[in-house]
Design an enzyme around this catalytic site. Structure first.
Site, PDB file in Angstrom:
ATOM      1  CB  THR A 172      -2.119   5.391  -5.213  1.00 36.79           C
ATOM      2  OG1 THR A 172      -1.400   4.756  -4.727  1.00 36.79           O
ATOM      3  CG2 THR A 172      -1.550   6.240  -6.261  1.00 36.79           C
ATOM      4  NE  ARG A 181       6.216  -0.402  -1.142  1.00 39.93           N
ATOM      5  CZ  ARG A 181       5.297   0.094  -1.487  1.00 39.93           C
ATOM      6  NH1 ARG A 181       4.669   1.359  -1.359  1.00 39.93           N
ATOM      7  NH2 ARG A 181       4.348  -0.785  -2.590  1.00 39.93           N
ATOM      8  CB  VAL A 182      10.619   3.247  -3.046  1.00 40.49           C
ATOM      9  CG1 VAL A 182      10.018   4.108  -4.321  1.00 40.49           C
ATOM     10  CG2 VAL A 182      11.521   4.534  -2.108  1.00 40.49           C
ATOM     11  N   GLY A 183       7.434   2.528  -3.139  1.00 47.65           N
ATOM     12  CA  GLY A 183       6.541   1.852  -4.363  1.00 47.65           C
ATOM     13  C   GLY A 183       6.482   2.315  -5.861  1.00 47.65           C
ATOM     14  CG  ASP A 184       3.005   1.800  -8.217  1.00 44.50           C
ATOM     15  OD1 ASP A 184       2.824   1.809  -7.050  1.00 44.50           O
ATOM     16  OD2 ASP A 184       1.979   1.785  -9.044  1.00 44.50           O
ATOM     17  CB  THR A 209      -4.320   3.186  -7.788  1.00 50.99           C
ATOM     18  OG1 THR A 209      -4.648   2.857  -6.424  1.00 50.99           O
ATOM     19  CG2 THR A 209      -5.501   3.015  -8.662  1.00 50.99           C
ATOM     20  N   GLY A 210      -2.354   0.793  -7.060  1.00 50.41           N
ATOM     21  CA  GLY A 210      -2.412  -0.695  -6.895  1.00 50.41           C
ATOM     22  C   GLY A 210      -1.060  -1.133  -6.226  1.00 50.41           C
TER      23      GLY A 210
HETATM   24  N1  GLY Z   1       0.634   2.152  -5.682  1.00 49.06           N
HETATM   25  C1  GLY Z   1       1.039   2.660  -4.388  1.00 49.06           C
HETATM   26  C2  GLY Z   1       2.037   1.904  -3.773  1.00 49.06           C
HETATM   27  O1  GLY Z   1       2.474   0.679  -3.839  1.00 49.06           O
HETATM   28  O2  GLY Z   1       2.816   2.301  -2.841  1.00 49.06           O
END
Ligand code: GLY
Length: 344
Positions: free
Chosen positions: A206, A234-237, A257-258
């Site tokens: 990220t 899929r959607v991340g943070d 980031t993670g």
């Molecule tokens: N931190 C980026 C994701 O999990 O998509």
């Protein structure tokens, strides 16, 4: 008149007298601008990185720092600076954020981004975009030019297109390195859950920036391609305000980031800013607490944080994080975890 009311009157008189006495205002130092960036966290070890790779990542970080600093040095806003810092990383195939983003399991790229302006906590985000070249510009357009905070999927790309942003075919984001990572993962699957097979590089990646400008305004921005072989949709943070991105003037700005699933569940960025605001913790302590919650759930990663006075911290529970900072006083970059004092 009672003794108590006499005391109150006397105190009030003293207070009014104090108010009437002209007091020289304390000189207030203009805040110094300051920018911090990250290019992802994970198992990034000196022993597995060639000097050429290290030099290339360092050059990429320095390019991003220079782009953001150019805005701040001229008196530009923190929100313009974080956007300017993220764009070169979106365009650099070393980072998982635009060109060079990881592949989803279906062989496409779906990108997420968000941006937040600490002045008024205005924010914009896009999720699952596939055609806009620079997702952070789409997030910014959502913030500036729509009544909404977040667009997702084809509607987000349509919005970006209508805003006049540069659009590309989805294969623009392809690189051999990421294709090989997808192939390796899918071939080694043999019915096992992908979560157990992904290397850190395939799980993380990220980019982000936080900044304070010379007017004391805070901002944060984050972009990602997500994780290799993620399920379509899929959607991340990264696009979620409060999970990976948050900024509030006088309090803090965060970009994370993670492993997104854990950062969402902890609400990492908002948790950090709330601890700074309500518990009076430093950004470093608040970040360590939030990442501790992530770790308790089984996740890892890192954050860059800056407080209302411009103090920057980098907090991560992984072996490395691509990172850097720049201010009028100078700049630095780092990749690996520095050994703590007293370590062998
Ligand atoms: N931190 C980026 C994701 O999990 O998509």
């Amino acid at each position: 008149m009672t003794l108590k009311s006499l005391t109150i009157l006397a105190a009030t008189g003293l207070f009014l007298a104090a108010c009437a006495t002209p007091v020289e205002p304390e000189p207030v130092a203009a805040p110094e601008w300051h920018l911090a960036i990250h290019g992802g966290a994970g198992v990034i070890l000196r022993e597995t990185m060639t000097p050429e790779e290290e030099a290339a990542y360092t050059a990429g970080l320095n390019e991003a720092l220079a782009a953001g600093a150019a805005v701040l040095r001229e008196g530009g806003s923190a929100v313009d600076a974080v956007q300017a810092a993220v764009i070169p990383m979106e365009n650099n195939p070393l980072f998982n954020a635009g060109y060079g983003a990881v592949f989803a399991a279906n062989g496409t790229h779906e990108l997420d981004a968000s941006i937040m302006d600490g002045r008024d906590r205005d924010a914009g985000a896009v999720a699952g975009v596939m055609r806009v070249k620079n997702p952070i510009l789409a997030a910014r357009a959502v913030m500036d030019n729509s009544e909404h905070v977040m667009f997702a999927g084809p509607g987000a790309d349509q919005f970006a297109d209508a805003q006049g942003l540069e659009m590309v075919v989805n294969t623009y984001f392809d690189t051999d390195r990421r294709r090989q990572a997808l192939d390796r993962l899918l071939e080694s699957r043999e019915g096992k859950p992908l979560a157990a097979l992904r290397t850190d590089e395939e799980r993380f990646g990220t980019v982000g920036a936080v900044a304070i400008d010379s007017a004391g305004n805070l901002a944060a921005a984050t972009t990602t391609g997500g994780m290799t072989a993620k399920a379509a949709g899929r959607v991340g943070d990264a696009p979620l305000i409060g999970a990976a991105t948050y900024a509030e003037n006088g309090v803090c700005a965060v970009s994370a980031t993670g492993h997104g699933e854990y950062f969402i569940r902890v609400g990492v960025a908002k948790t950090i800013c709330d601890r700074v605001k309500f518990e009076d913790e430093s950004v470093g302590v608040a970040a360590a607490v939030a990442l501790g919650e992530v770790a308790d759930l089984g996740g890892d990663g890192g954050v860059i944080v800056i407080d209302g006075a411009g103090n920057v911290d980098f907090v991560f529970n992984s072996p490395g994080m691509y990172r850097g900072e720049i201010s009028a006083s100078g700049s630095s970059t780092a990749i690996f975890r520095e050994p703590a004092a007293g370590d062998e």
